[in-house]
Design a protein around this motif. Structure first.
Motif, PDB file in Angstrom:
ATOM      1  N   ILE A 144       0.835  -1.204   0.000  1.00  0.00           N
ATOM      2  CA  ILE A 144       0.000   0.000   0.000  1.00  0.00           C
ATOM      3  C   ILE A 144       0.866   1.248   0.000  1.00  0.00           C
ATOM      4  O   ILE A 144       0.656   2.170  -0.790  1.00  0.00           O
ATOM      5  N   LEU A 145       1.849   1.292   0.900  1.00  0.00           N
ATOM      6  CA  LEU A 145       2.675   2.486   1.014  1.00  0.00           C
ATOM      7  C   LEU A 145       3.452   2.772  -0.275  1.00  0.00           C
ATOM      8  O   LEU A 145       3.669   3.928  -0.624  1.00  0.00           O
ATOM      9  N   LYS A 146       3.835   1.738  -0.998  1.00  0.00           N
ATOM     10  CA  LYS A 146       4.544   1.935  -2.267  1.00  0.00           C
ATOM     11  C   LYS A 146       3.690   2.687  -3.279  1.00  0.00           C
ATOM     12  O   LYS A 146       4.222   3.303  -4.195  1.00  0.00           O
ATOM     13  N   GLN A 147       2.368   2.643  -3.104  1.00  0.00           N
ATOM     14  CA  GLN A 147       1.454   3.303  -4.032  1.00  0.00           C
ATOM     15  C   GLN A 147       1.130   4.745  -3.635  1.00  0.00           C
ATOM     16  O   GLN A 147       0.542   5.483  -4.424  1.00  0.00           O
ATOM     17  N   LEU A 148       1.479   5.124  -2.412  1.00  0.00           N
ATOM     18  CA  LEU A 148       1.015   6.404  -1.878  1.00  0.00           C
ATOM     19  C   LEU A 148       2.068   7.509  -1.953  1.00  0.00           C
ATOM     20  O   LEU A 148       3.239   7.272  -1.688  1.00  0.00           O
ATOM     21  N   PRO A 149       1.619   8.720  -2.269  1.00  0.00           N
ATOM     22  CA  PRO A 149       2.545   9.855  -2.278  1.00  0.00           C
ATOM     23  C   PRO A 149       2.782  10.388  -0.869  1.00  0.00           C
ATOM     24  O   PRO A 149       2.023  10.082   0.057  1.00  0.00           O
ATOM     25  N   VAL A 150       3.817  11.154  -0.734  1.00  0.00           N
ATOM     26  CA  VAL A 150       4.065  11.920   0.495  1.00  0.00           C
ATOM     27  C   VAL A 150       4.066  13.396   0.116  1.00  0.00           C
ATOM     28  O   VAL A 150       4.213  13.750  -1.055  1.00  0.00           O
ATOM     29  N   GLU A 151       3.883  14.230   1.104  1.00  0.00           N
ATOM     30  CA  GLU A 151       3.823  15.665   0.828  1.00  0.00           C
ATOM     31  C   GLU A 151       5.178  16.184   0.351  1.00  0.00           C
ATOM     32  O   GLU A 151       6.216  15.639   0.704  1.00  0.00           O
ATOM     33  N   GLN A 152       5.130  17.206  -0.464  1.00  0.00           N
ATOM     34  CA  GLN A 152       6.341  17.866  -0.970  1.00  0.00           C
ATOM     35  C   GLN A 152       6.178  19.364  -0.785  1.00  0.00           C
ATOM     36  O   GLN A 152       5.221  19.913  -1.316  1.00  0.00           O
ATOM     37  N   PRO A 153       7.010  20.014  -0.041  1.00  0.00           N
ATOM     38  CA  PRO A 153       8.153  19.486   0.694  1.00  0.00           C
ATOM     39  C   PRO A 153       7.719  18.716   1.954  1.00  0.00           C
ATOM     40  O   PRO A 153       6.604  18.880   2.435  1.00  0.00           O
ATOM     41  N   THR A 154       8.631  17.891   2.449  1.00  0.00           N
ATOM     42  CA  THR A 154       8.380  17.068   3.616  1.00  0.00           C
ATOM     43  C   THR A 154       7.900  17.920   4.782  1.00  0.00           C
ATOM     44  O   THR A 154       8.479  18.957   5.078  1.00  0.00           O
ATOM     45  N   ASP A 203      -0.579  17.949   5.981  1.00  0.00           N
ATOM     46  CA  ASP A 203      -1.167  16.630   6.226  1.00  0.00           C
ATOM     47  C   ASP A 203      -2.072  16.306   5.042  1.00  0.00           C
ATOM     48  O   ASP A 203      -3.265  16.582   5.067  1.00  0.00           O
ATOM     49  N   ILE A 204      -1.493  15.725   3.978  1.00  0.00           N
ATOM     50  CA  ILE A 204      -2.247  15.517   2.734  1.00  0.00           C
ATOM     51  C   ILE A 204      -3.315  14.435   2.856  1.00  0.00           C
ATOM     52  O   ILE A 204      -4.188  14.332   2.000  1.00  0.00           O
ATOM     53  N   GLY A 229       6.218  15.507   8.947  1.00  0.00           N
ATOM     54  CA  GLY A 229       7.518  15.687   9.574  1.00  0.00           C
ATOM     55  C   GLY A 229       7.511  15.132  10.983  1.00  0.00           C
ATOM     56  O   GLY A 229       6.453  14.886  11.551  1.00  0.00           O
ATOM     57  N   PRO A 230       8.675  14.938  11.585  1.00  0.00           N
ATOM     58  CA  PRO A 230       8.742  14.381  12.930  1.00  0.00           C
ATOM     59  C   PRO A 230       8.038  15.243  13.977  1.00  0.00           C
ATOM     60  O   PRO A 230       7.582  14.750  14.987  1.00  0.00           O
ATOM     61  N   GLN A 231       7.915  16.526  13.726  1.00  0.00           N
ATOM     62  CA  GLN A 231       7.231  17.416  14.669  1.00  0.00           C
ATOM     63  C   GLN A 231       5.881  17.864  14.129  1.00  0.00           C
ATOM     64  O   GLN A 231       5.379  18.915  14.498  1.00  0.00           O
ATOM     65  N   GLY A 232       5.301  17.087  13.241  1.00  0.00           N
ATOM     66  CA  GLY A 232       4.034  17.469  12.643  1.00  0.00           C
ATOM     67  C   GLY A 232       4.272  18.193  11.335  1.00  0.00           C
ATOM     68  O   GLY A 232       5.377  18.243  10.818  1.00  0.00           O
ATOM     69  N   CYS A 233       3.212  18.761  10.801  1.00  0.00           N
ATOM     70  CA  CYS A 233       3.299  19.491   9.537  1.00  0.00           C
ATOM     71  C   CYS A 233       3.345  20.981   9.820  1.00  0.00           C
ATOM     72  O   CYS A 233       2.717  21.468  10.750  1.00  0.00           O
ATOM     73  N   GLY A 234       4.070  21.691   8.988  1.00  0.00           N
ATOM     74  CA  GLY A 234       4.319  23.105   9.219  1.00  0.00           C
ATOM     75  C   GLY A 234       3.190  24.039   8.840  1.00  0.00           C
ATOM     76  O   GLY A 234       3.307  25.244   8.999  1.00  0.00           O
ATOM     77  N   GLY A 235       2.079  23.503   8.348  1.00  0.00           N
ATOM     78  CA  GLY A 235       0.971  24.359   7.990  1.00  0.00           C
ATOM     79  C   GLY A 235       1.107  24.991   6.619  1.00  0.00           C
ATOM     80  O   GLY A 235       0.347  25.873   6.261  1.00  0.00           O
ATOM     81  N   GLY A 236       2.066  24.536   5.834  1.00  0.00           N
ATOM     82  CA  GLY A 236       2.237  25.045   4.481  1.00  0.00           C
ATOM     83  C   GLY A 236       1.344  24.309   3.507  1.00  0.00           C
ATOM     84  O   GLY A 236       0.367  23.664   3.886  1.00  0.00           O
ATOM     85  N   TYR A 237       1.702  24.390   2.248  1.00  0.00           N
ATOM     86  CA  TYR A 237       0.941  23.725   1.198  1.00  0.00           C
ATOM     87  C   TYR A 237       1.863  22.763   0.463  1.00  0.00           C
ATOM     88  O   TYR A 237       2.963  23.125   0.072  1.00  0.00           O
ATOM     89  N   GLU A 271       2.978  20.475  -2.702  1.00  0.00           N
ATOM     90  CA  GLU A 271       2.861  20.425  -4.149  1.00  0.00           C
ATOM     91  C   GLU A 271       2.154  19.148  -4.598  1.00  0.00           C
ATOM     92  O   GLU A 271       1.640  19.077  -5.707  1.00  0.00           O
ATOM     93  N   VAL A 272       2.140  18.129  -3.729  1.00  0.00           N
ATOM     94  CA  VAL A 272       1.503  16.844  -4.011  1.00  0.00           C
ATOM     95  C   VAL A 272       0.283  16.725  -3.105  1.00  0.00           C
ATOM     96  O   VAL A 272       0.361  17.001  -1.915  1.00  0.00           O
ATOM     97  N   GLN A 273      -0.854  16.338  -3.661  1.00  0.00           N
ATOM     98  CA  GLN A 273      -2.070  16.132  -2.890  1.00  0.00           C
ATOM     99  C   GLN A 273      -2.548  14.699  -3.081  1.00  0.00           C
ATOM    100  O   GLN A 273      -2.404  14.133  -4.164  1.00  0.00           O
ATOM    101  N   ALA A 274      -3.097  14.110  -2.038  1.00  0.00           N
ATOM    102  CA  ALA A 274      -3.624  12.753  -2.109  1.00  0.00           C
ATOM    103  C   ALA A 274      -5.030  12.769  -2.711  1.00  0.00           C
ATOM    104  O   ALA A 274      -5.827  13.650  -2.402  1.00  0.00           O
TER     105      ALA A 274
END
Length: 147
Positions: A79-89, A93-94, A114-122, A124-127
């Motif tokens: 499953i994880l091989k099929q899923l994107p991650v947010e860019q930038p890391t 929380d996509i 990220g290890p401390q959560g997401c920075g609240g940015g946007y 470039e990749v959306q799920a």
């Protein structure tokens, strides 16, 4: 087939998307299999009760026969091989579930958030909706293995 060595860390984090207060983990589950003991998966969990400031002390690791967990680990990795991650890391929380999974093996290094959560940015990749459902399934696999 998944490699003999792997680790999985699932973190459910209130406030993963950032804000004034730092993210607060409500659960951390760690699953590890190593060549030191190839037939065992060690599972450790910590949870935080609502209204308390921190996670509980980790319980003694639970040992599960790897043979009984292997099909679920294989499914999780697929499953994880099929899923994107947010860019930038760590930007967003996509998946919208306040949950981060970190999976590592010889075949795959995958981490969302990220290890401390997401920075609240946007990101470039959306799920897509389908990818969000697959991510929910991945969370369910980890929770099943921990239970």
């Amino acid at each position: 087939m998944a490699p003999s060595e792997f680790f999985v860390v699932l973190r459910q984090i209130t406030g993963i998307t950032g804000g004034f207060a730092p993210p607060t983990p409500s659960a951390v589950y760690t699953l590890t299999a190593s060549s030191d003991n190839p037939s065992i998966v060690l599972i450790q969990s910590q949870t935080r009760e609502d209204g308390t400031p921190s996670l509980s002390e980790p319980l003694a690791p639970k040992e599960v026969q790897k043979s009984s967990a292997q099909s679920k680990i294989d499914e999780l990795e697929a499953i994880l091989k099929q899923l994107p991650v947010e860019q930038p890391t760590g930007s967003q929380d996509i998946y919208g579930l306040d949950t981060s999974i970190f999976f590592g093996s010889n075949d795959l290094q995958w981490r969302n958030g990220g290890p401390q959560g997401c920075g609240g940015g946007y990101s470039e990749v959306q799920a897509t909706d389908e990818q969000k459902e697959l991510f929910k399934k991945a969370i369910g696999i980890v929770e099943t293995l921990v239970a």
